[in-house]
Design a protein around this motif. Structure first.
Motif, PDB file in Angstrom:
ATOM      1  N   ARG A 266       0.430   8.978  -4.203  1.00  0.00           N
ATOM      2  CA  ARG A 266      -0.743   8.209  -4.618  1.00  0.00           C
ATOM      3  C   ARG A 266      -0.308   7.027  -5.473  1.00  0.00           C
ATOM      4  NH1 ARG A 266      -4.714  10.648  -7.877  1.00  0.00           N
ATOM      5  NH2 ARG A 266      -2.957  11.320  -9.149  1.00  0.00           N
TER       6      ARG A 266
ATOM      7  N   GLU B  77      -1.695   5.788  -7.908  1.00  0.00           N
ATOM      8  CA  GLU B  77      -1.946   6.087  -9.322  1.00  0.00           C
ATOM      9  C   GLU B  77      -0.744   6.781  -9.964  1.00  0.00           C
ATOM     10  OE1 GLU B  77      -5.567   5.388  -7.135  1.00  0.00           O
ATOM     11  OE2 GLU B  77      -3.960   6.866  -6.791  1.00  0.00           O
ATOM     12  N   ASP B  78      -0.029   7.568  -9.195  1.00  0.00           N
ATOM     13  CA  ASP B  78       1.165   8.236  -9.729  1.00  0.00           C
ATOM     14  C   ASP B  78       2.280   7.219  -9.968  1.00  0.00           C
ATOM     15  OD1 ASP B  78      -0.162  10.660  -9.564  1.00  0.00           O
ATOM     16  OD2 ASP B  78       0.626  11.118  -7.564  1.00  0.00           O
TER      17      ASP B  78
END
Length: 278
Positions: free
Chosen positions: A221, A223-224
């Motif tokens: 992801r 976001e990671d």
């Protein structure tokens, strides 16, 4: 205390996620895209913290204007993240000079130019952090992605030299090497105009895999990725020059490390010959 960031390639994917995460963490950012309308959601979500800046990375005047705008709006630049990228698919024989130059303009020349523009500012203030987003393709190669791999390998070589040059001035350099992440990389991958059927058996599977990257079950992801960047920039202790991002990235690079050692052993045996018989 928040820092002042200039981040390229923020219309989607890794750059978009990073811009939002950094703003949420209290940083002020100048974020770029070719069309600032693609940054409208970031600007609306973080008014006063995010400044949209148009940037055509392959154009020197546009790069200079982007840096000027960032300095004018933020008061300076503490962190430069060279994230913008685009991929070109084609065998070495298929890629034209013009296509190769265009790929390297985006992956190497543009980031080099922006780095050169911010270095005087960072040297004057005695600190700064340059983050170059590479790829596992910056240390290993994939069939059909020779031009992309060449650009990322070159970016990593430049970064390694820069790290030694900039350290005495309080400037840190980090190369991030993401593995598979759910971005538009695969769908936006362009193909060389000249195709040679002889390479289909070698390269077709790689192209199909790249096109389906966002839907792969092991894809990370964005976001990671953003969280990892914030960790690296915020670290008090020295960090490695190269940092893989994603479990699959470590797997790829472990295999590449083994292959490199085996290649070195084979080369040494070829040059030196068998050990003498005692």
């Amino acid at each position: 205390m928040g820092g002042r960031w200039l981040v390229t390639g923020c219309s989607s994917g890794l750059g978009h996620a990073l811009a939002g995460a950094a703003a949420r963490a209290g940083h002020e950012l100048a974020v770029t895209a070719r069309k600032t309308v693609d940054l409208a959601d970031l600007t609306a979500a973080w008014p006063g913290r995010i400044t949209p800046v148009p940037l055509e990375l392959r154009d020197a005047d546009s790069c200079e204007e982007a840096v000027r705008t960032a300095v004018d709006r933020l008061g300076g630049i503490d962190v430069l993240v060279n994230n913008a990228a685009v991929g070109l698919f084609g065998a070495v024989e298929e890629v034209s000079d013009a296509e190769l130059r265009d790929q390297l303009e985006t992956l190497l020349v543009g980031p080099w130019r922006l780095t050169r523009l911010v270095l005087p500012l960072m040297r004057a203030q005695g600190h700064g952090h340059i983050v170059n987003v590479s790829s596992v393709g910056g240390r290993i190669a994939f069939p059909g992605l020779a031009a992309y791999v060449a650009g990322k390998h070159a970016l990593e070589g430049m970064s390694q030299a820069l790290a030694a040059e900039a350290a005495p001035h309080g400037i840190r350099v980090t190369v991030l090497e993401p593995g598979m992440f759910a971005t538009r990389y695969g769908s936006s991958l362009t193909e060389a105009r000249h195709r040679i059927p002889a390479y289909d058996a070698t390269n077709r599977e790689m192209l199909e895999g790249a096109r389906g990257l966002a839907d792969h079950p092991d894809t990370g992801r964005p976001e990671d990725f953003a969280a990892r960047v914030l960790d690296v920039v915020g670290a008090d202790a020295p960090t490695p020059l190269r940092i893989p991002v994603g479990d699959d990235a470590y797997g790829y690079l472990d295999l590449a490390d083994v292959a490199a050692r085996e290649e070195l052993t084979a080369a040494r045996a070829l040059v030196q010959g068998p050990p003498p018989v005692t």
